[in-house]
Design a protein around this motif. Structure first.
Motif, PDB file in Angstrom:
ATOM      1  N   HIS A 103      -8.657   2.727  -1.049  1.00  9.00           N
ATOM      2  CA  HIS A 103      -9.872   2.388  -1.793  1.00  9.00           C
ATOM      3  C   HIS A 103      -9.604   1.208  -2.734  1.00  9.00           C
ATOM      4  O   HIS A 103     -10.381   0.266  -2.807  1.00  9.00           O
ATOM      5  CB  HIS A 103     -10.329   3.617  -2.587  1.00  9.00           C
ATOM      6  CG  HIS A 103     -11.376   3.334  -3.614  1.00  9.00           C
ATOM      7  ND1 HIS A 103     -12.710   3.304  -3.310  1.00  9.00           N
ATOM      8  CD2 HIS A 103     -11.288   3.048  -4.937  1.00  9.00           C
ATOM      9  CE1 HIS A 103     -13.401   3.014  -4.408  1.00  9.00           C
ATOM     10  NE2 HIS A 103     -12.556   2.862  -5.411  1.00  9.00           N
ATOM     11  N   LEU A 104      -8.452   1.261  -3.423  1.00  9.49           N
ATOM     12  CA  LEU A 104      -8.164   0.230  -4.423  1.00  9.49           C
ATOM     13  C   LEU A 104      -7.984  -1.150  -3.792  1.00  9.49           C
ATOM     14  O   LEU A 104      -8.496  -2.134  -4.317  1.00  9.49           O
ATOM     15  CB  LEU A 104      -6.912   0.607  -5.229  1.00  9.49           C
ATOM     16  CG  LEU A 104      -7.123   1.699  -6.285  1.00  9.49           C
ATOM     17  CD1 LEU A 104      -5.795   2.148  -6.862  1.00  9.49           C
ATOM     18  CD2 LEU A 104      -8.033   1.194  -7.398  1.00  9.49           C
ATOM     19  N   VAL A 105      -7.262  -1.217  -2.661  1.00 12.05           N
ATOM     20  CA  VAL A 105      -7.025  -2.551  -2.088  1.00 12.05           C
ATOM     21  C   VAL A 105      -8.304  -3.150  -1.526  1.00 12.05           C
ATOM     22  O   VAL A 105      -8.372  -4.349  -1.271  1.00 12.05           O
ATOM     23  CB  VAL A 105      -5.926  -2.562  -0.990  1.00 12.05           C
ATOM     24  CG1 VAL A 105      -4.598  -2.143  -1.578  1.00 12.05           C
ATOM     25  CG2 VAL A 105      -6.304  -1.687   0.182  1.00 12.05           C
ATOM     26  N   GLN A 106      -9.326  -2.311  -1.332  1.00 15.72           N
ATOM     27  CA  GLN A 106     -10.594  -2.850  -0.843  1.00 15.72           C
ATOM     28  C   GLN A 106     -11.639  -2.960  -1.948  1.00 15.72           C
ATOM     29  O   GLN A 106     -12.780  -3.307  -1.674  1.00 15.72           O
ATOM     30  CB  GLN A 106     -11.131  -1.961   0.291  1.00 15.72           C
ATOM     31  CG  GLN A 106     -10.225  -1.986   1.516  1.00 15.72           C
ATOM     32  CD  GLN A 106     -10.713  -1.037   2.600  1.00 15.72           C
ATOM     33  OE1 GLN A 106     -11.546  -1.375   3.415  1.00 15.72           O
ATOM     34  NE2 GLN A 106     -10.205   0.178   2.579  1.00 15.72           N
ATOM     35  N   SER A 107     -11.243  -2.643  -3.195  1.00 14.55           N
ATOM     36  CA  SER A 107     -12.194  -2.738  -4.298  1.00 14.55           C
ATOM     37  C   SER A 107     -12.208  -4.152  -4.853  1.00 14.55           C
ATOM     38  O   SER A 107     -11.308  -4.950  -4.592  1.00 14.55           O
ATOM     39  CB  SER A 107     -11.802  -1.777  -5.422  1.00 14.55           C
ATOM     40  OG  SER A 107     -11.807  -0.465  -4.973  1.00 14.55           O
ATOM     41  N   GLU A 108     -13.210  -4.380  -5.662  1.00 13.83           N
ATOM     42  CA  GLU A 108     -13.339  -5.664  -6.344  1.00 13.83           C
ATOM     43  C   GLU A 108     -12.120  -5.878  -7.253  1.00 13.83           C
ATOM     44  O   GLU A 108     -11.721  -4.961  -7.978  1.00 13.83           O
ATOM     45  CB  GLU A 108     -14.605  -5.561  -7.203  1.00 13.83           C
ATOM     46  CG  GLU A 108     -15.289  -6.844  -7.530  1.00 13.83           C
ATOM     47  CD  GLU A 108     -16.103  -6.614  -8.793  1.00 13.83           C
ATOM     48  OE1 GLU A 108     -16.119  -7.514  -9.632  1.00 13.83           O
ATOM     49  OE2 GLU A 108     -16.654  -5.513  -8.936  1.00 13.83           O
ATOM     50  N   SER A 109     -11.570  -7.086  -7.236  1.00 13.16           N
ATOM     51  CA  SER A 109     -10.374  -7.395  -8.046  1.00 13.16           C
ATOM     52  C   SER A 109     -10.550  -7.041  -9.511  1.00 13.16           C
ATOM     53  O   SER A 109      -9.647  -6.493 -10.139  1.00 13.16           O
ATOM     54  CB  SER A 109     -10.069  -8.892  -7.974  1.00 13.16           C
ATOM     55  OG  SER A 109      -9.296  -9.175  -6.864  1.00 13.16           O
ATOM     56  N   GLU A 114      -3.034   8.241  -0.567  1.00 18.94           N
ATOM     57  CA  GLU A 114      -3.299   7.195   0.435  1.00 18.94           C
ATOM     58  C   GLU A 114      -4.767   6.775   0.374  1.00 18.94           C
ATOM     59  O   GLU A 114      -5.093   5.591   0.442  1.00 18.94           O
ATOM     60  CB  GLU A 114      -2.946   7.713   1.836  1.00 18.94           C
ATOM     61  CG  GLU A 114      -3.077   6.640   2.902  1.00 18.94           C
ATOM     62  CD  GLU A 114      -2.733   7.156   4.289  1.00 18.94           C
ATOM     63  OE1 GLU A 114      -1.552   7.463   4.521  1.00 18.94           O
ATOM     64  OE2 GLU A 114      -3.645   7.261   5.148  1.00 18.94           O
ATOM     65  N   ARG A 115      -5.644   7.769   0.222  1.00 21.38           N
ATOM     66  CA  ARG A 115      -7.070   7.479   0.184  1.00 21.38           C
ATOM     67  C   ARG A 115      -7.401   6.587  -1.020  1.00 21.38           C
ATOM     68  O   ARG A 115      -8.163   5.623  -0.913  1.00 21.38           O
ATOM     69  CB  ARG A 115      -7.820   8.813   0.076  1.00 21.38           C
ATOM     70  CG  ARG A 115      -9.297   8.699   0.228  1.00 21.38           C
ATOM     71  CD  ARG A 115      -9.895  10.084   0.402  1.00 21.38           C
ATOM     72  NE  ARG A 115     -11.302  10.053   0.078  1.00 21.38           N
ATOM     73  CZ  ARG A 115     -11.935  11.001  -0.610  1.00 21.38           C
ATOM     74  NH1 ARG A 115     -11.278  12.065  -1.021  1.00 21.38           N
ATOM     75  NH2 ARG A 115     -13.208  10.899  -0.850  1.00 21.38           N
ATOM     76  N   ILE A 116      -6.801   6.915  -2.182  1.00 22.91           N
ATOM     77  CA  ILE A 116      -7.064   6.120  -3.386  1.00 22.91           C
ATOM     78  C   ILE A 116      -6.486   4.714  -3.223  1.00 22.91           C
ATOM     79  O   ILE A 116      -7.121   3.722  -3.579  1.00 22.91           O
ATOM     80  CB  ILE A 116      -6.473   6.820  -4.626  1.00 22.91           C
ATOM     81  CG1 ILE A 116      -7.198   8.149  -4.868  1.00 22.91           C
ATOM     82  CG2 ILE A 116      -6.572   5.932  -5.860  1.00 22.91           C
ATOM     83  CD1 ILE A 116      -6.557   9.027  -5.931  1.00 22.91           C
ATOM     84  N   LEU A 133       2.169   1.724  -3.475  1.00 19.72           N
ATOM     85  CA  LEU A 133       1.119   2.228  -4.353  1.00 19.72           C
ATOM     86  C   LEU A 133       0.854   3.711  -4.075  1.00 19.72           C
ATOM     87  O   LEU A 133       0.708   4.515  -5.009  1.00 19.72           O
ATOM     88  CB  LEU A 133      -0.164   1.405  -4.160  1.00 19.72           C
ATOM     89  CG  LEU A 133      -1.391   1.855  -4.951  1.00 19.72           C
ATOM     90  CD1 LEU A 133      -1.104   1.946  -6.435  1.00 19.72           C
ATOM     91  CD2 LEU A 133      -2.563   0.907  -4.701  1.00 19.72           C
ATOM     92  N   VAL A 167     -10.149  -3.408 -10.282  1.00 14.90           N
ATOM     93  CA  VAL A 167      -8.767  -2.970 -10.082  1.00 14.90           C
ATOM     94  C   VAL A 167      -7.901  -3.379 -11.276  1.00 14.90           C
ATOM     95  O   VAL A 167      -7.128  -2.566 -11.799  1.00 14.90           O
ATOM     96  CB  VAL A 167      -8.195  -3.542  -8.766  1.00 14.90           C
ATOM     97  CG1 VAL A 167      -6.721  -3.239  -8.648  1.00 14.90           C
ATOM     98  CG2 VAL A 167      -8.966  -2.972  -7.579  1.00 14.90           C
ATOM     99  N   ILE A 202       0.858  -1.204   0.000  1.00 11.59           N
ATOM    100  CA  ILE A 202       0.000   0.000   0.000  1.00 11.59           C
ATOM    101  C   ILE A 202       0.885   1.242   0.000  1.00 11.59           C
ATOM    102  O   ILE A 202       0.603   2.221  -0.698  1.00 11.59           O
ATOM    103  CB  ILE A 202      -0.953   0.008   1.214  1.00 11.59           C
ATOM    104  CG1 ILE A 202      -1.856  -1.226   1.189  1.00 11.59           C
ATOM    105  CG2 ILE A 202      -1.797   1.277   1.218  1.00 11.59           C
ATOM    106  CD1 ILE A 202      -2.923  -1.234   2.255  1.00 11.59           C
TER     107      ILE A 202
END
Lengths: 199, 199
Positions: free
Chosen positions: B31-37, B26-28, B10, B40, B7
């Motif tokens: 968000h990305l690591v918790q988004s649907e694969s 950091e916010r993005i 990234l 991403v 993270i």
């Protein structure tokens, strides 16, 4: 002239990110197509790598690359104190303060029947299992201060109540560095309710 | 707890993008690591695809997936009129106005000896070749209004001067929808210089 379709597609994908509007997305897309290839594939790789490597800690629900996560595995963390938060990122917020040295538990949401979020959708059973298995003496509930946060806090306090377990909630009141004139009525009434004796 | 290293990596890569500070990055990333694969990898693919597919038009220097680009290839564009801009994205700005129907030429920069940018670093020879090969009657120089933009405009006007070719520069003056009180002195003096008779 319309934008080349691959730039339009990239702009659309970027504008779904939090805090990125259509204009910033276009600006970033135009920057990327004119950047050095190496840097661009590095960014794409970093995105995929982070998504693949990071998952939720099976114990506390934090974002981590190892399981159990660093905090759950740390012997220097006070295992008797667990802070209950809504989302994995809330752990970062609490931890940045540097005054909390216990462990965490991520609920994964707040009870909200209108949005279809019922208690069984949250990681409450996992918290009960931890209460059995770990030497937890105090649960600090640190949810948001909206209606759902209030309801979930009271629900948890009732459901998890057992002998020898203290359940507390973080204080509500005036934020640091502000004056009374900036506080709304609810914040002020909560700050009054939560008043503490000066000693 | 430090952020998991993927993270952090990234976040570092994202914060190099234009308009993205460390906090947004950091916010993005979170968000990305918790988004649907799927979403991403779609974003990562869009980034790589745009970078691979988009290149500069060999004629005018615009961003394009085909060469010559749509504008250079279009028979509906006025081939006698060429607008000279600094960067490929400037074409989008001029074209969005919808009043210019000629073709473009991207210089790729402005002459700036302090930054090591000499005339031979710009696409001026390419422009001279186009002046030979194409039926160009007017060059409209649309560079920025800073010192380098001024210097480059005068340099081009001198170097490219030939019989039958009109070389103009876009007007400098008050922007639309503003009052005199918001204009700086230089803008005002240029607006006065560039005054036109009302008819």
């Amino acid at each position: 002239m319309p934008l080349p379709s691959s730039i339009a597609a990239l702009t659309a994908a970027l504008s779904k990110l939090p805090g990125i509007g259509p204009r910033s997305a276009e600006r970033i897309a135009l920057h990327l197509v004119q950047s050095e290839s190496g840097a661009v594939s590095q960014l794409a790789d970093a995105i995929v790598a982070a998504r693949v490597k990071v998952h939720l800690c099976t114990t506390c629900g934090a974002l981590t690359e190892i399981s159990p996560c660093e905090i759950c595995a740390s012997p220097r963390r006070d295992a008797s104190l667990v802070c209950v938060v809504e989302r994995p990122v809330d752990i970062l917020s609490v931890d940045k303060g540097g005054t909390f040295h216990g462990k965490f538990h991520v609920l994964g949401g707040k009870i909200s029947p209108l949005d279809g979020v019922e208690p069984e959708d949250l990681r409450i059973a996992e918290l009960e299992a931890r209460l059995q298995a770990e030497p937890i003496q105090e649960l600090i509930i640190a949810l948001g201060t909206d209606v759902e946060g209030d309801a979930t806090s009271y629900y948890l306090a009732k459901r998890l109540a057992r002998a020898g377990l203290k359940i507390t909630r973080i204080a509500h009141g005036l934020p640091a560095g502000t004056g009374l004139e900036f506080a709304d009525e609810l914040t002020l009434s909560r700050a009054l309710e939560g008043r503490r004796e000066l000693s």
